[in-house]
Design a protein around this motif. Structure first.
Motif, PDB file in Angstrom:
ATOM      1  N   ALA A  17     -53.427-101.417 -32.566  1.00 49.00           N
ATOM      2  CA  ALA A  17     -53.002-100.493 -31.517  1.00 49.00           C
ATOM      3  C   ALA A  17     -54.143 -99.589 -31.073  1.00 49.00           C
ATOM      4  O   ALA A  17     -54.265 -99.260 -29.881  1.00 49.00           O
ATOM      5  N   PRO A  45     -47.429-101.620 -30.714  1.00 51.59           N
ATOM      6  CA  PRO A  45     -48.103-101.827 -32.002  1.00 51.59           C
ATOM      7  C   PRO A  45     -48.957-103.084 -32.060  1.00 51.59           C
ATOM      8  O   PRO A  45     -50.002-103.097 -32.711  1.00 51.59           O
ATOM      9  N   VAL A 335     -46.740 -95.879 -30.003  1.00 51.34           N
ATOM     10  CA  VAL A 335     -47.520 -96.033 -31.239  1.00 51.34           C
ATOM     11  C   VAL A 335     -47.907 -94.702 -31.841  1.00 51.34           C
ATOM     12  O   VAL A 335     -48.718 -94.628 -32.759  1.00 51.34           O
TER      13      VAL A 335
END
Length: 336
Positions: A17, A45, A335
């Motif tokens: 990420a 992700p 994320v």
């Protein structure tokens, strides 16, 4: 790399990420029509999504989204190169969902690979690449440079046709006709005025990158409807090379690939010291776009014309165009 141009080096232990977010930030250096930067990234992700932004599409001059797709393609290529430079490889899915027209591409399954030295050099070129609308110098573009630029375009699925002298004269006539048509269209004039009066907005073309007066060249440049402050000097375009970026189909996937090809060719040109100026007005007008297709003998579809040349080294070129901040174009909420 952050949007202010500083290189951010990721460690070998970086998570996917992080690498994807950095690649998206680096892609902010990509060229776009009128510096609209019509893209937005979403970091997941294990994936990176590229979406077009309808609010930054040129509704009057680009209603089909051809130039928007080319701009997004350039950003996609920038991101791919940035990943390779940091030692990552991802699977690229172009237009993965036919039901979602704004989803331009998705990069998935990021995997560690050795960092690519050529990609590292191209990332450096991203930081210095810009559009210099001044007339070029009298120094000819080396044949070897043209071959390398053409090869870079071809490697990304596009095609680049170098125009001969007679074709350049036909291009000049078509460009003049396109500018005349657009000058008579109030919606086009208003759109151009909007994107050349964006001081402090992070997008658009500032006065510093626009010529202070029209240069005396064979192929006329775009009339932006207002003078800029960029000194143009006494040069001409006699040593310039004009080329047409084209492909087999006039469809969104072809336009996207054209943007990736444009990015590859432009970054290669920057590495070789060759100036690139895109000429889009002649493809915006249907009639002159058809003229360009005739130059291709009807076997391809024109996406963009570019001017290649060696900039005058005795005079400072224009500054870089403004950029949106990373936070404005990269969504990392998934994320955090």
């Amino acid at each position: 790399m952050s949007r202010d141009g500083k290189v951010v080096t990721m460690s070998q232990e970086s998570q996917p990420a992080t690498a994807l977010a950095e690649a998206a930030a680096t892609a902010g250096h990509a060229p776009s029509v009128h510096n609209t930067q019509p893209w937005r990234w979403r970091v997941l992700p294990d994936a990176l999504e590229l979406r077009s932004v309808a609010d930054r599409q040129l509704a009057a001059s680009d209603p089909e989204g051809r130039l928007l797709a080319i701009s997004c393609g350039a950003a996609l290529h920038h991101a791919r190169v940035a990943l390779a430079a940091q030692g990552w490889r991802a699977v690229v899915e172009r237009r993965p969902d036919p039901r979602d027209s704004e989803l331009v591409a998705r990069l998935t399954d990021p995997d560690r690979v050795p960092a690519d030295p050529d990609a590292m050099r191209l990332v450096q070129c991203m930081q210095v690449r810009h559009t210099d609308r001044r007339p070029v110098s009298d120094e000819p573009v080396p044949t070897t440079a043209l071959e390398q630029i053409t090869r870079a375009v071809t490697d990304e699925g596009g095609r680049l046709q170098i125009l001969d002298r007679d074709q350049v004269l036909e291009l000049a006539a078509a460009a003049g006709q396109a500018h005349a048509v657009e000058a008579e269209d109030p919606e086009l004039r208003a759109e151009l005025a909007y994107w050349t009066n964006r001081a402090g907005a992070g997008t658009g073309l500032t006065a510093e990158v626009l010529p202070e007066q029209p240069p005396q060249t064979t192929v006329p440049g775009r009339d932006f409807g207002r003078p800029g402050s960029l000194p143009i000097g006494p040069g001409h375009d006699q040593a310039a090379v004009y080329a047409m970026l084209h492909g087999d189909e006039d469809v969104p996937d072809g336009w996207l690939r054209a943007g990736e090809s444009l990015s590859a060719g432009w970054l290669t040109a920057t590495r070789l010291g060759v100036s690139v100026v895109p000429l889009s007005a002649v493809v915006e007008v249907p009639g002159t776009r058809q003229t360009l297709r005739q130059l291709l003998s009807g076997i391809g579809f024109p996406y963009l014309v570019i001017r290649l040349g060696i900039a005058d080294p005795a005079h400072a070129g224009p500054p870089h165009t403004p950029r949106l901040t990373t936070a404005q174009v990269v969504d990392t909420s998934a994320v955090r």
